[in-house]
Write an enzyme that holds these catalytic residues in place. Structure first.
Site, PDB file in Angstrom:
ATOM      1  N   GLU A   1       0.843  -1.200   0.000  1.00 31.21           N
ATOM      2  CA  GLU A   1       0.000   0.000   0.000  1.00 31.21           C
ATOM      3  C   GLU A   1       0.877   1.248   0.000  1.00 31.21           C
ATOM      4  O   GLU A   1       0.620   2.218  -0.738  1.00 31.21           O
ATOM      5  CB  GLU A   1      -0.919   0.026   1.229  1.00 31.21           C
TER       6      GLU A   1
ATOM      7  N   SER B   1       9.599 -38.064  -1.741  1.00 31.02           N
ATOM      8  CA  SER B   1       8.224 -37.746  -2.160  1.00 31.02           C
ATOM      9  C   SER B   1       7.236 -38.558  -1.335  1.00 31.02           C
ATOM     10  O   SER B   1       6.237 -38.021  -0.829  1.00 31.02           O
ATOM     11  CB  SER B   1       8.032 -38.046  -3.650  1.00 31.02           C
TER      12      SER B   1
HETATM   13 ZN   LIG Z   1       1.208  -2.687   5.764  1.00 31.08          ZN
END
Ligand SMILES: [Zn+2]
Ligand SMILES: NC(=O)c1ccc[n+]([C@@H]2O[C@H](COP(=O)([O-])OP(=O)(O)OC[C@H]3O[C@@H](n4cnc5c(N)ncnc54)[C@H](OP(=O)(O)O)[C@@H]3O)[C@@H](O)[C@H]2O)c1
Length: 315
Positions: A46, A252
Site C-alpha cells: 500500500e 516424495s
Molecule cells: Zn502494511
C-alpha cells in the site's frame, strides 16, 4: 483483485518473511497506482502504491489490496491502514483478512472509522497468492510444493538411477523459474548422493534468486546445507514460506505420507522407461476410494514436448 494477486507475485520471495501483497488503485475506471511488497518486506504494497501518487490524488479512488492493510506501526514504517485513512480513497476492497493478531479486523476498523467503505471479498486468487504466509499462520509450517519430472509411465529415473535428463530444455527452465519463487529447495540423501545437484537458479538475471538448500537425511550435513531429519521438521525452517521439494522417490513418499504436500507440480515427458525407478515410493495405500478427491488441477501447460500440470490439495 486477480490482477492485484498477480502483481503480488513480484514480491515473492524477496518480501520474506513478510507476506507478498499486491495493491492497485483505480479511479474513474483507470489504474492510477500499483504497488507490491518490496525486498525485505518494506515498504508494504500500500505504501509502495501511494508513494506514486501526490497528496489528494487517491481521493475518489478504490484501492484493491490482496491482504487486509496492517494496523500496527513499526520502526520500519507506518501502518498501511493509517496511510490509506490519510489518503482517503472512497473504498478499499480487501482480498482476505489478515490472521496476524496485530491486524486481524483492526485494519478494517481503522479504515471504516476514517469513513472509507470497506469490502472483504474472501478472494480465492488473493488466498492463493498468500499461500506461504497463510500456511505458516494456519499450519505452522511452510507451503510445500512437490515437483516431479517423470516419464509417461511414471518413472523418474532408469533402474540404474540415471535421471539426466527426463524432460527437455523448456521444462527445466520452468523448474528454475519455480525455484526462483521459493525460499528453500529440499532433496533427499539419495538424490544428493546420486545427482550432486546444484539446486540453484540458472536463468539469466535471476541467479541471485537461488533459494536456500535443505537436505532430508538421517545422516549429517554436508557443508553449507541445512539438514532436517524428518519431514515434520520443515516447521523449524525459519523464514521459509515456500518450500520446493525436488525428490527423489523416497522423499516424495515421506512427505505425502506425512500429509505435508500442498501442491504437486508434475512434468511429464513423452518417453517410456519401463522397469525404472517409480516416481513415488511406497505409501502403504490399501483403500483406493480414499485416494480419490484429494487433488484438483490448478494449472496446465505445454512446455516444448513436455506437459506441466499442477495440482492443489483439496483438503
Ligand atoms: Zn502494511
Ligand atoms: N526425475 C526427477 O524429478 C528426479 C528428482 C530427484 C531425484 N531423481 C532420481 O531419484 C533417485 C533418488 O531417489 P531415491 O528414492 O533413491 O532417494 P531420495 O528420495 O532422494 O532420498 C532417500 C533418502 O532421503 C532420506 N529420507 C527419506 N525419507 C526420510 C525420512 N522420512 N526421514 C529422514 N530421512 C529421509 C534418507 O537419506 P539418508 O540415506 O541420507 O539418510 C533416504 O535414504 C536418483 O536416481 C535421482 O536421480 C529424479
Amino acid at each position: 483483485m486477480d490482477a492485484a494477486a498477480r502483481l503480488a507475485l513480484r514480491g515473492r520471495p524477496a518480501s520474506s518473511p513478510n507476506p507478498s501483497v499486491g495493491t492497485i488503485l483505480v479511479r474513474d475506471g483507470r489504474v492510477i497506482a500499483r504497488g507490491w511488497t518490496q525486498g525485505g518486506g518494506r515498504p508494504h504494497a500500500e505504501a509502495h502504491a501511494l508513494s506514486n501518487l501526490s497528496s489528494g490524488e487517491a481521493a475518489g479512488a478504490t484501492a484493491y489490496v490482496t491482504l487486509e492493510p496492517c494496523a500496527h506501526r513499526s520502526e520500519r514504517g507506518p501502518a498501511c491502514a493509517e496511510l490509506l485513512a490519510q489518503a482517503k480513497p472512497t473504498g478499499v476492497v480487501i482480498g482476505i483478512l489478515d490472521p496476524d493478531s496485530r491486524t486481524a479486523g483492526q485494519g478494517v476498523s481503522l479504515l471504516e472509522d476514517a469513513g472509507i467503505e470497506v469490502t472483504v471479498l474472501e478472494s480465492a486468487s488473493a488466498r492463493e497468492s498468500l499461500a506461504g504466509y497463510l500456511t505458516r499462520a494456519e499450519r505452522g509450517r511452510p507451503h510445500v510444493t512437490l515437483k516431479i519430472a517423470m516419464s509417461l509411465d511414471g518413472c523418474i529415473a532408469l533402474a540404474d538411477g540415471t535421471s539426466q535428463w527426463i524432460t527437455g530444455d523448456e521444462a527445466r527452465a520452468h523448474v528454475h523459474s519455480r525455484r526462483a519463487l521459493s525460499d528453500a529447495i529440499l532433496v533427499g540423501g539419495g538424490t544428493w548422493r546420486a545427482d550432486k545437484p546444484r539446486l540453484d537458479v540458472r536463468l539469466q538475471g535471476l541467479e541471485h534468486r537461488s533459494p536456500r538448500r535443505v537436505l532430508l537425511t538421517r545422516g549429517v550435513a554436508p557443508d553449507g546445507v541445512k539438514v532436517i531429519n524428518a519431514p515434520e521438521q520443515i516447521s523449524t525452517l525459519d523464514g521459509v514460506q515456500y518450500l520446493y521439494i525436488e525428490g527423489g522417490a523416497e522423499v516424495s513418499a515421506s512427505f505425502l505420507k506425512a500429509d505435508l504436500v500442498d501442491r504437486l507440480e508434475i512434468y511429464r515427458a513423452p518417453i517410456i522407461i519401463g522397469d525404472g525407478l517409480r516416481a513415488i515410493g511406497d505409501l502403504g495405500l490399501t483403500d483406493l476410494p480414499a485416494a480419490h478427491g484429494r487433488w484438483a488441477i490448478a494449472e496446465k501447460r505445454q512446455l516444448g514436448s513436455d506437459t506441466f500440470t499442477a495440482y492443489q490439495r483439496t483438503r
